[in-house]
Design an enzyme around this catalytic site. Sequence first.
Site, short mmCIF file in Angstrom:
data_model
loop_
_atom_site.label_atom_id
_atom_site.label_comp_id
_atom_site.label_asym_id
_atom_site.label_seq_id
_atom_site.Cartn_x
_atom_site.Cartn_y
_atom_site.Cartn_z
CE LYS A 190 11.34 -5.07 -15.19
NZ LYS A 190 11.65 -3.62 -15.26
CD GLU A 266 8.28 -7.75 0.91
OE1 GLU A 266 7.65 -6.91 1.57
OE2 GLU A 266 8.76 -8.79 1.39
CB CYS A 300 6.62 0.67 0.15
SG CYS A 300 8.09 0.17 1.03
CD GLU A 397 1.78 3.09 -2.48
OE1 GLU A 397 1.52 2.47 -3.51
OE2 GLU A 397 2.69 2.78 -1.69
#
Length: 493
Positions: A190, A266, A300, A397
Amino acid sequence: MADLTHADWLERAARLRPVTVHHIDGADHAGTGDTFTVIAPRDGEPLARVARAGPAEVDLAVAAARRAFDTGPWPRLAPAERGRALIRFADAIEAHREELALTIALEMGKPVAEAYGIELRAVAATFRWYGEVADKLIDEAPQTAADAVALVTREPVGVVAAVVPWNFPLTMAAWKVAPALAAGCTVVLKPAEQSPLSALRLGRLAGEAGLPPGAFNVVAGEGPTAGRALGLHPEVDVLAFTGSTAVGRHFLRYAADSNLKRVWLELGGKSPNIVLPDADVAAAAASAAWGVFFNQGEMCTAPSRLLVHSSIADDVVDAVVAHAESLRLGDPLDPATTMGALVTADHLARVQGHIARAHADGARLRTGGQRVDRPGHYLEPTVFDRVAPDMALARDEVFGPVLAVLTFDTEDEAVRLANATEYGLAAGLWTSNLSAAHRISRALRAGTVWVNCYEEGGLNVPFGGVRQSGHGRDKSLHALEKYTDLKTTWMQL
Ligand code: NAP
Ligand code: MG
């Protein structure tokens, strides 16, 4: 590709007819007729209407993967044959490199030159690498007394669901799909709702390249419906996720509330990049700027906290600012563009929120900070210095082109600042002192430490995080461990 101009890419974009249907059991599947719209970040205009998977389409895709695993050829093929099929898939990806790169640039806004040169190279290389290792894996026969034989074999886990983000839509997918298929598993992918088009094309391409029906299925849909349905599905054996830490928590709950499927995560990061006074300042600054602005900062691993020794801070920051100001922000379809558009208007607004907060907290803006006044989601590369460790910009982040510069005076302070985060994905270190390089890289809590470089590596090194950056490892032979179970067979003679 090297000779395609802006006009060439625009003309190809006008002709592109993206795949907008699921790929289930080796065939197109339009679903119920329910659709959602993908917006192009480059101009904010609708790009395509895509079939929206709900639990019913997820059930169909998982059932196809289940059948393909339980009774289909894929897990039963000789490893060399499975490997050859993956290599044929890699060849097909290379043959469609231009179309896939264009699709990625259109759906998520990165420069087409980077989609073609970096992302598609990585995607094809990943399928090729796992195709090449498929028949080179060896099981164990531990030593026993003379009256027994013990075998420790690796078996594919079954049906793998992969749920991935939009920043590297096909690389993140390939890092999961390729090792899972190589191990003999079957897969349901997905993609993120922002970037389904490249993944749907990849699904159809798998069929065209001859992967057996059901081995690799792709469903487009939203996280809280389609993603959740995969997370809770009783017939999914392993869920491999790349995305935010917040959504990673959901998947652990889905597993707990369903069949205890194994979940590999992750997740996000706030990676430190330490520059010691003995570093090559020009190289460190160039790399720091490239690293944090590459892919619009939607990385990331972005080295979003630059920790620089106070004695060289002015030189380093001046050089970083000069690099930022030399970037060519513009249309992702222009091959000269080095920074494209942020993925969505919402995401742009979120990043602007981080910038406003940094201003309010008293950080000093050195460059950028403004939305570009043109259609699409463009934001200037942004550098703040005088960021204090307790400011939000030093902790949260951003996932956009915003650098936070902090200073330190001692090695201990640098390590303490670097580790003062809930994340642990990656870290950078710049020094010409070998002992300091070893000492500090040991002390850094991160899945990857780059010394005198950033974002380097190959398929034969593992990638992943520690702490709230997750725990799985993509790439390398270690990724196969996620998609296999160990079986012990003990025979008494
Ligand atoms: P995200 O919001 O966590 O979404 C990732 C995937 O999860 C998407 O497919 C999303 O679907 C799905 N999802 C969202 N909500 C869900 C829910 N409630 N249940 C099930 N699935 C759900 O992340 P993103 O915004 O796409 O990507 C940015 C994040 O990914 C950043 O935190 C970044 O650090 C991280 N990332 C990590 C790595 C790594 O290797 N460690 C690599 C790249 C990115 P929808 O899009 O349909 O919502
Ligand atoms: Mg999302």
